[in-house]
Design a protein around this motif. Structure first.
Motif, PDB file in Angstrom:
ATOM      1  N   ASP A   1      30.182  64.531 -33.426  1.00 40.50           N
ATOM      2  CA  ASP A   1      30.335  65.743 -32.569  1.00 40.50           C
ATOM      3  C   ASP A   1      31.552  66.124 -32.033  1.00 40.50           C
ATOM      4  OD1 ASP A   1      27.938  67.503 -30.921  1.00 40.50           O
ATOM      5  OD2 ASP A   1      29.693  67.169 -29.604  1.00 40.50           O
ATOM      6  N   PRO A   2      31.985  67.547 -31.907  1.00 37.26           N
ATOM      7  CA  PRO A   2      33.233  67.810 -31.426  1.00 37.26           C
ATOM      8  C   PRO A   2      33.564  67.698 -29.969  1.00 37.26           C
ATOM      9  CG  PRO A   2      32.025  69.892 -31.875  1.00 37.26           C
ATOM     10  CD  PRO A   2      31.326  68.676 -32.261  1.00 37.26           C
ATOM     11  N   LEU A   3      32.679  67.306 -29.006  1.00 41.89           N
ATOM     12  CA  LEU A   3      32.703  67.392 -27.614  1.00 41.89           C
ATOM     13  C   LEU A   3      34.320  66.752 -27.130  1.00 41.89           C
ATOM     14  CD1 LEU A   3      31.067  68.382 -25.067  1.00 41.89           C
ATOM     15  CD2 LEU A   3      30.238  65.933 -24.750  1.00 41.89           C
ATOM     16  N   PRO A   4      34.736  65.543 -27.566  1.00 42.87           N
ATOM     17  CA  PRO A   4      35.837  65.181 -26.836  1.00 42.87           C
ATOM     18  C   PRO A   4      37.038  66.086 -27.339  1.00 42.87           C
ATOM     19  CG  PRO A   4      34.713  63.365 -27.818  1.00 42.87           C
ATOM     20  CD  PRO A   4      34.000  64.859 -28.356  1.00 42.87           C
ATOM     21  N   TRP A   5      36.946  66.759 -28.456  1.00 42.71           N
ATOM     22  CA  TRP A   5      38.329  67.587 -28.741  1.00 42.71           C
ATOM     23  C   TRP A   5      38.159  68.726 -27.860  1.00 42.71           C
ATOM     24  CZ3 TRP A   5      41.761  65.879 -31.926  1.00 42.71           C
ATOM     25  CH2 TRP A   5      41.455  64.469 -32.287  1.00 42.71           C
ATOM     26  N   LEU A   6      37.152  69.132 -27.386  1.00 39.76           N
ATOM     27  CA  LEU A   6      37.183  70.508 -26.406  1.00 39.76           C
ATOM     28  C   LEU A   6      38.037  70.279 -25.420  1.00 39.76           C
ATOM     29  CD1 LEU A   6      33.462  71.599 -26.481  1.00 39.76           C
ATOM     30  CD2 LEU A   6      35.001  72.020 -28.236  1.00 39.76           C
ATOM     31  N   PHE A   7      38.445  69.199 -24.835  1.00 41.83           N
ATOM     32  CA  PHE A   7      38.802  69.109 -23.454  1.00 41.83           C
ATOM     33  C   PHE A   7      40.372  68.718 -23.715  1.00 41.83           C
ATOM     34  CE2 PHE A   7      34.479  68.426 -23.016  1.00 41.83           C
ATOM     35  CZ  PHE A   7      34.177  69.252 -22.270  1.00 41.83           C
ATOM     36  N   THR A   8      41.443  68.883 -22.622  1.00 44.28           N
ATOM     37  CA  THR A   8      42.784  68.707 -22.811  1.00 44.28           C
ATOM     38  C   THR A   8      42.752  67.051 -22.345  1.00 44.28           C
ATOM     39  OG1 THR A   8      42.879  69.116 -20.252  1.00 44.28           O
ATOM     40  CG2 THR A   8      43.658  70.925 -22.071  1.00 44.28           C
ATOM     41  N   ASP A   9      41.957  66.609 -21.600  1.00 44.18           N
ATOM     42  CA  ASP A   9      41.818  65.064 -21.396  1.00 44.18           C
ATOM     43  C   ASP A   9      40.653  64.602 -22.282  1.00 44.18           C
ATOM     44  OD1 ASP A   9      41.552  62.371 -20.918  1.00 44.18           O
ATOM     45  OD2 ASP A   9      41.596  62.818 -18.804  1.00 44.18           O
ATOM     46  N   SER A  10      40.744  64.263 -23.544  1.00 41.25           N
ATOM     47  CA  SER A  10      39.574  63.761 -24.297  1.00 41.25           C
ATOM     48  C   SER A  10      38.857  62.461 -23.891  1.00 41.25           C
ATOM     49  CB  SER A  10      40.213  63.533 -25.931  1.00 41.25           C
ATOM     50  OG  SER A  10      41.050  62.304 -25.819  1.00 41.25           O
ATOM     51  N   ARG A  11      39.714  61.838 -22.938  1.00 42.57           N
ATOM     52  CA  ARG A  11      38.948  60.792 -22.191  1.00 42.57           C
ATOM     53  C   ARG A  11      38.021  61.269 -21.201  1.00 42.57           C
ATOM     54  NH1 ARG A  11      43.777  56.239 -21.572  1.00 42.57           N
ATOM     55  NH2 ARG A  11      44.352  56.231 -24.012  1.00 42.57           N
ATOM     56  N   ALA A  12      37.852  62.498 -20.907  1.00 43.96           N
ATOM     57  CA  ALA A  12      36.722  62.891 -20.130  1.00 43.96           C
ATOM     58  C   ALA A  12      35.352  62.602 -20.715  1.00 43.96           C
ATOM     59  CB  ALA A  12      36.862  64.559 -19.794  1.00 43.96           C
ATOM     60  N   VAL A  13      35.450  62.590 -22.011  1.00 44.94           N
ATOM     61  CA  VAL A  13      34.045  62.050 -22.582  1.00 44.94           C
ATOM     62  C   VAL A  13      34.027  60.690 -23.213  1.00 44.94           C
ATOM     63  CG1 VAL A  13      32.478  62.653 -24.767  1.00 44.94           C
ATOM     64  CG2 VAL A  13      34.013  64.423 -23.668  1.00 44.94           C
ATOM     65  N   ARG A  14      33.079  59.809 -22.687  1.00 45.90           N
ATOM     66  CA  ARG A  14      33.081  58.490 -22.985  1.00 45.90           C
ATOM     67  C   ARG A  14      31.859  58.188 -23.730  1.00 45.90           C
ATOM     68  NH1 ARG A  14      31.070  53.799 -20.291  1.00 45.90           N
ATOM     69  NH2 ARG A  14      30.105  54.982 -18.867  1.00 45.90           N
ATOM     70  N   LEU A  15      31.926  57.279 -24.829  1.00 49.62           N
ATOM     71  CA  LEU A  15      30.685  56.950 -25.383  1.00 49.62           C
ATOM     72  C   LEU A  15      30.052  55.824 -24.837  1.00 49.62           C
ATOM     73  CD1 LEU A  15      29.071  56.795 -28.349  1.00 49.62           C
ATOM     74  CD2 LEU A  15      31.005  55.085 -29.012  1.00 49.62           C
ATOM     75  N   ARG A  16      28.835  56.173 -24.214  1.00 49.78           N
ATOM     76  CA  ARG A  16      28.107  55.446 -23.634  1.00 49.78           C
ATOM     77  C   ARG A  16      27.192  54.309 -24.331  1.00 49.78           C
ATOM     78  NH1 ARG A  16      23.940  56.773 -18.525  1.00 49.78           N
ATOM     79  NH2 ARG A  16      25.872  57.211 -17.589  1.00 49.78           N
ATOM     80  N   ARG A  17      26.733  54.863 -25.746  1.00 57.00           N
ATOM     81  CA  ARG A  17      25.902  54.201 -26.582  1.00 57.00           C
ATOM     82  C   ARG A  17      25.918  54.664 -27.922  1.00 57.00           C
ATOM     83  NH1 ARG A  17      21.001  54.649 -28.745  1.00 57.00           N
ATOM     84  NH2 ARG A  17      19.840  52.741 -29.383  1.00 57.00           N
ATOM     85  N   ALA A  18      26.028  53.781 -28.881  1.00 56.18           N
ATOM     86  CA  ALA A  18      25.947  54.241 -30.304  1.00 56.18           C
ATOM     87  C   ALA A  18      24.735  53.501 -31.165  1.00 56.18           C
ATOM     88  CB  ALA A  18      27.088  54.077 -30.988  1.00 56.18           C
ATOM     89  N   GLY A  19      23.708  54.128 -31.632  1.00 55.64           N
ATOM     90  CA  GLY A  19      22.774  53.239 -32.335  1.00 55.64           C
ATOM     91  C   GLY A  19      21.928  53.869 -33.306  1.00 55.64           C
ATOM     92  N   ASP A  20      21.307  53.115 -34.176  1.00 54.24           N
ATOM     93  CA  ASP A  20      20.611  53.695 -35.350  1.00 54.24           C
ATOM     94  C   ASP A  20      19.573  54.750 -34.779  1.00 54.24           C
ATOM     95  OD1 ASP A  20      17.874  52.052 -34.863  1.00 54.24           O
ATOM     96  OD2 ASP A  20      19.543  50.689 -34.492  1.00 54.24           O
ATOM     97  N   GLU A  21      19.424  55.841 -35.303  1.00 56.17           N
ATOM     98  CA  GLU A  21      18.831  56.980 -35.220  1.00 56.17           C
ATOM     99  C   GLU A  21      17.551  56.776 -36.239  1.00 56.17           C
ATOM    100  OE1 GLU A  21      18.892  61.670 -34.540  1.00 56.17           O
ATOM    101  OE2 GLU A  21      19.636  60.782 -36.298  1.00 56.17           O
ATOM    102  N   THR A  22      17.696  57.604 -37.230  1.00 57.42           N
ATOM    103  CA  THR A  22      16.621  57.529 -38.445  1.00 57.42           C
ATOM    104  C   THR A  22      16.795  56.429 -39.528  1.00 57.42           C
ATOM    105  OG1 THR A  22      16.879  60.097 -38.469  1.00 57.42           O
ATOM    106  CG2 THR A  22      16.067  58.929 -40.481  1.00 57.42           C
TER     107      THR A  22
END
Length: 403
Positions: free
Chosen positions: A275-296
């Motif tokens: 997902d491009p969300l972090p790249w939308l902001f001048t400070d990419s660290r405004a977006v933090r990965l809280r969790r990554a996990g298996d989906e399907t």
């Protein structure tokens, strides 16, 4: 061994739902009206496992579709509500349910089945493989300054619940994503979401993107911790469903969320790996990965059909042997190239079980990862990099919905 039966009466379906929640321990009560329980179950697809005439396990599925790399849709069994009472675990109940359910789905002509796994160690032995990843992202509004290069979106308006549950299925149906791993949002799924929203007495909001009559995206969101909302310092809005199949809809809905007052943090509960969300902001660290996990978790029911309907990239060809102990008719050697795939008589260059093959089908798992884990047997050293290129995809697979 338990006796596996198809459940049909209202009482059986209610008992199945209660059993599942008992097995899962941490789920809230089901928003089920005994007089309308059939609205949430497809006839003939809910199974019960019985021991001494008492229901001790259950599994459910629904007729759906799934998008493979290249954009083709194949028939798909959406598996859910798999549970066994704690008094009867580790006695072969799940095994009996899974084998019966998968055979039924294959007999129906379904090419794949998918589920969301409560535990990661259960389903591989039935041929399922972890095929996509979901990310939970946290956005700090105080640091969220959009780049000047980020384009505008279209108009966004709020809709009331009565309109939302009529309009959202129409939007999803008219603007189906082409991303690999996308599954149909079937009427049963929509009805379940609607009842859950009615059962939840907290605030819930829906906004749609696009001019009236031509809407092409939506977002469902809700505040949490509302008892501390006014005067609080960490007011959080949870985004439960961001459906934005076009760039314009995505940007329009993100821009809309950023206009909400009194919000310090957004939590996006299900986003694709790329997902491009972090790249939308001048400070990419405004977006933090809280969790990554298996989906399907995906199970290939018809290997030849899955290969025929999947697109492959690059040049050259490889011969791949797939072994399926549950469905021996799937076992065989297949030649795969950008021109297509089909059975072949020659010796294989790679060999793997059907669960490992399922993990690679959508492009979310790299072949070298499985080879390093010993899940791919390499018989020709030139075949592995060639296979990586053939199975490469333009974007990460993602379903984006729970069921």
């Amino acid at each position: 061994m338990p006796d596996i039966r198809v459940l049909g009466t209202d009482a059986e379906l209610l008992e199945s739902s209660k059993l599942f929640r008992t097995a899962m321990v941490g789920l809230p009560p089901a928003p089920l009206d005994p007089d309308r329980v059939r609205e949430l179950f497809e006839p003939g697809r809910t199974l019960g496992a019985f021991v001494d005439d008492a229901m001790v396990g259950t599994a459910d599925s629904a007729t759906s579709g799934l998008i493979l790399p290249g954009g083709r849709r194949v028939s798909h069994a959406a598996v859910t509500h798999v549970g066994v009472l704690p008094t009867h675990t580790r006695r072969g109940v799940v095994s009996a349910l899974m084998r019966c359910q998968l055979r039924d789905a294959r007999d129906r002509g379904e090419v794949v089945a998918t589920l969301r796994a409560s535990e990661a160690t259960i389903y591989e032995r039935f041929g399922y493989g972890s095929a996509s990843t979901s990310h939970t992202l946290e956005l700090d509004v105080r640091r969220a300054v959009l780049r000047p290069s980020v384009q505008e979106g279209g108009p966004v308006r709020l809709v009331e619940p009565d309109e939302a549950w009529r309009l959202l299925p129409q939007i999803a149906r008219n603007h189906a994503p082409s991303r690999p791993g996308t599954i149909d949002r079937i009427p049963l799924w929509w009805r379940g979401r609607e009842l859950s929203a009615q059962f939840d007495r907290g605030p819930n909001y829906v906004a749609v993107h696009g001019v009236s009559g031509s809407e092409d995206g939506f977002v469902r969101y809700r505040p949490v911790g509302v008892d501390r909302w006014f005067g609080g310092h960490d007011r959080t809005v949870v985004v439960d469903d961001l459906f934005a199949p076009t760039h314009t809809a995505y940007l329009g809905l993100i821009r809309f969320l950023l206009t909400l007052d009194l919000v310090d943090t957004f939590v996006f509960t299900a986003m694709p790996q790329d997902d491009p969300l972090p790249w939308l902001f001048t400070d990419s660290r405004a977006v933090r990965l809280r969790r990554a996990g298996d989906e399907t978790w995906l199970r290939v029911l018809d290997v030849p059909a899955a290969l025929r309907n999947r697109a492959f990239a690059g040049d050259g060809a490889v011969r791949l042997r797939i072994v399926d102990d549950l469905f021996p008719e799937n076992t065989g050697t297949f030649e795969i190239s950008a021109a297509g795939a089909g059975p072949v008589a020659g010796p294989p260059q790679l060999e793997m079980g059907v669960s490992a093959f399922a993990a690679t089908l959508l492009g979310g798992t790299r072949w070298h990862q499985l080879e390093r884990a010993g899940l791919v047997r390499v018989l020709d050293e030139t075949a592995l990099p060639q296979t990586e290129r053939l199975f490469a995809t333009d974007c990460a697979p993602f379903a984006g919905v729970m069921f």
